[in-house]
Design a protein around this motif. Structure first.
Motif, short mmCIF file in Angstrom:
data_model
loop_
_atom_site.label_atom_id
_atom_site.label_comp_id
_atom_site.label_asym_id
_atom_site.label_seq_id
_atom_site.Cartn_x
_atom_site.Cartn_y
_atom_site.Cartn_z
N GLY A 1 0.63 -1.25 -0.62
CA GLY A 1 0.25 -0.09 -0.40
C GLY A 1 0.79 1.64 -0.01
O GLY A 1 0.39 2.56 0.14
N ARG A 2 2.55 1.35 -0.76
CA ARG A 2 2.96 2.77 -0.17
C ARG A 2 2.77 3.64 -1.59
O ARG A 2 3.32 4.41 -1.18
CB ARG A 2 4.14 2.05 0.57
CG ARG A 2 4.80 1.95 1.43
CD ARG A 2 5.47 1.59 2.32
NE ARG A 2 5.97 -0.25 1.64
CZ ARG A 2 7.10 -0.31 1.54
NH1 ARG A 2 8.44 0.22 2.21
NH2 ARG A 2 7.75 -1.55 1.16
N LEU A 3 3.28 2.33 -2.62
CA LEU A 3 2.49 2.64 -3.58
C LEU A 3 1.36 2.79 -4.25
O LEU A 3 0.48 1.35 -4.59
CB LEU A 3 3.60 2.29 -4.70
CG LEU A 3 4.04 2.71 -6.52
CD1 LEU A 3 4.42 4.29 -6.54
CD2 LEU A 3 4.87 1.99 -6.83
N ARG A 4 0.93 3.13 -4.92
CA ARG A 4 -0.42 3.08 -5.89
C ARG A 4 -0.66 4.41 -6.90
O ARG A 4 -0.73 5.31 -6.98
CB ARG A 4 -1.94 4.22 -4.83
CG ARG A 4 -1.63 3.37 -3.09
CD ARG A 4 -3.05 3.87 -2.85
NE ARG A 4 -3.10 5.17 -2.70
CZ ARG A 4 -3.80 5.98 -1.99
NH1 ARG A 4 -5.35 5.71 -1.88
NH2 ARG A 4 -4.10 7.43 -2.32
N PHE A 5 -1.64 3.21 -7.64
CA PHE A 5 -1.25 4.30 -9.11
C PHE A 5 -3.36 4.11 -9.26
O PHE A 5 -4.33 2.75 -9.17
CB PHE A 5 -1.46 3.74 -9.85
CG PHE A 5 0.18 3.29 -10.06
CD1 PHE A 5 0.58 4.39 -11.42
CD2 PHE A 5 1.58 1.80 -9.86
CE1 PHE A 5 2.47 4.58 -10.77
CE2 PHE A 5 2.34 2.15 -9.97
CZ PHE A 5 3.16 3.47 -10.64
N LYS A 6 -4.03 5.40 -9.96
CA LYS A 6 -5.34 4.98 -9.80
C LYS A 6 -6.25 5.15 -11.46
O LYS A 6 -5.21 6.32 -12.37
CB LYS A 6 -5.76 5.81 -9.36
CG LYS A 6 -6.37 5.31 -7.70
CD LYS A 6 -6.98 6.36 -7.20
CE LYS A 6 -7.14 5.68 -5.89
NZ LYS A 6 -8.10 6.99 -4.62
N ALA A 7 -6.39 4.48 -12.52
CA ALA A 7 -6.91 5.25 -13.36
C ALA A 7 -8.16 5.91 -14.10
O ALA A 7 -9.17 4.48 -13.42
CB ALA A 7 -5.98 4.62 -14.72
N GLY A 8 -8.96 6.58 -14.18
CA GLY A 8 -9.91 6.99 -14.57
C GLY A 8 -11.04 8.16 -14.09
O GLY A 8 -9.66 8.97 -14.67
N LYS A 9 -11.68 8.66 -13.36
CA LYS A 9 -12.16 10.38 -13.50
C LYS A 9 -12.50 9.61 -11.72
O LYS A 9 -13.28 8.93 -10.92
CB LYS A 9 -13.84 9.91 -13.88
CG LYS A 9 -14.08 11.28 -13.83
CD LYS A 9 -15.05 11.28 -14.77
CE LYS A 9 -16.38 13.07 -13.64
NZ LYS A 9 -17.70 12.89 -13.62
N GLN A 10 -11.22 11.01 -11.72
CA GLN A 10 -12.10 11.12 -9.99
C GLN A 10 -11.79 13.05 -9.83
O GLN A 10 -10.44 13.53 -10.35
CB GLN A 10 -10.63 10.51 -9.49
CG GLN A 10 -10.65 10.37 -7.66
CD GLN A 10 -9.58 10.01 -7.11
OE1 GLN A 10 -8.58 9.02 -7.58
NE2 GLN A 10 -9.51 9.38 -5.47
N ASP A 11 -11.87 13.32 -8.51
CA ASP A 11 -12.14 14.39 -7.84
C ASP A 11 -10.50 14.64 -7.63
O ASP A 11 -10.35 14.19 -6.80
CB ASP A 11 -13.10 14.76 -6.98
CG ASP A 11 -13.03 16.16 -6.46
OD1 ASP A 11 -12.81 16.89 -6.38
OD2 ASP A 11 -13.56 16.37 -5.40
N ALA A 12 -10.13 15.35 -7.87
CA ALA A 12 -8.81 15.75 -7.83
C ALA A 12 -8.12 15.73 -5.94
O ALA A 12 -7.77 15.99 -5.50
CB ALA A 12 -8.01 16.47 -7.65
N ASN A 13 -9.78 16.86 -5.76
CA ASN A 13 -9.57 16.60 -4.15
C ASN A 13 -9.52 15.55 -3.08
O ASN A 13 -8.76 15.34 -2.38
CB ASN A 13 -10.54 18.00 -3.38
CG ASN A 13 -10.71 19.53 -4.42
OD1 ASN A 13 -9.69 19.68 -4.39
ND2 ASN A 13 -12.06 19.55 -4.70
N VAL A 14 -9.93 14.23 -3.57
CA VAL A 14 -10.10 13.32 -2.48
C VAL A 14 -8.28 12.81 -2.28
O VAL A 14 -7.54 12.77 -1.29
CB VAL A 14 -10.80 12.32 -3.39
CG1 VAL A 14 -10.58 10.33 -2.83
CG2 VAL A 14 -12.34 12.21 -4.01
N ASP A 15 -7.12 13.03 -2.93
CA ASP A 15 -6.10 12.68 -3.25
C ASP A 15 -4.97 13.31 -2.64
O ASP A 15 -4.35 13.30 -2.47
CB ASP A 15 -5.88 11.46 -3.97
CG ASP A 15 -6.26 9.83 -3.96
OD1 ASP A 15 -7.06 9.47 -2.95
OD2 ASP A 15 -6.18 9.99 -4.93
N PHE A 16 -5.36 14.56 -3.24
CA PHE A 16 -4.42 16.13 -2.55
C PHE A 16 -5.39 16.59 -2.15
O PHE A 16 -3.89 18.06 -2.39
CB PHE A 16 -4.25 16.36 -4.47
CG PHE A 16 -3.57 15.72 -5.54
CD1 PHE A 16 -2.62 14.82 -4.38
CD2 PHE A 16 -4.23 15.17 -6.00
CE1 PHE A 16 -2.10 13.93 -6.21
CE2 PHE A 16 -3.46 14.06 -7.42
CZ PHE A 16 -2.24 13.32 -6.94
#
Length: 160
Positions: free
Chosen positions: A140-155
């Motif tokens: 879980g120390r490195l994660r990738f996501k692909a798709g459509k997401q609200d940037a506020n969720v992770d950043f």
């Protein structure tokens, strides 16, 4: 709805009732297994369903354009599938986030302000707000996501 239980689709305000009915039906279908599942079952489940409803009634008693009140609601439904718990592969996640906004705020019609009174005030909509597949590595120390997401969720995170 008529006596037979069918939903009549028509023009105008009746259409909003149909959307609300559909959202409540979706809510009920996904909620039935959650009502009977214990907390330990939810943590071990391959599929997670989260939902929320925000409803607000605002009124303008004096000033502005005219007196009146309006109801505004927002329904959120999130479906997540853990690929490891589903028996597919380790560290994967599928996510779909649906939203429905219905009703009207009072800003445009009654108050006349430029900055709306409510953070859920918008035109009526039904949309898929987010959809993505995620994959984690190295515990879980490195994660990738692909798709459509609200940037506020992770950043948009405040360090404490």
């Amino acid at each position: 709805m008529n006596a037979a239980g069918s939903v009549r689709i028509s023009e105008g305000s009746d259409r909003r009732i149909d959307v609300k009915f559909a959202m409540v039906l979706i809510f009920a279908i996904f909620s039935i297994p959650l009502v009977f599942a214990g907390e330990s079952d939810m943590k071990s489940s391959a599929v997670t369903v989260e939902y929320g409803y925000t409803g607000e009634e605002f009124g303008n008693l004096s000033g502005g354009r005219k007196k009146g009140d309006q109801y505004r609601g927002n329904f959120d439904l999130t479906l997540m599938v853990d690929t490891e718990k589903s028996g597919l592969w380790k560290g994967g996640l599928f996510c779909v986030y649906l939203q429905n906004g219905h009703g009207h705020g009072i800003s445009e019609r009654y108050v006349g302000d430029l900055q709306v009174l409510s953070n859920i005030d918008a035109r009526e909509f039904t949309q898929v707000s987010e959809y993505y597949v995620g994959q984690s590595f190295m515990d879980g120390r490195l994660r990738f996501k692909a798709g459509k997401q609200d940037a506020n969720v992770d950043f948009n995170v405040a360090d404490t």
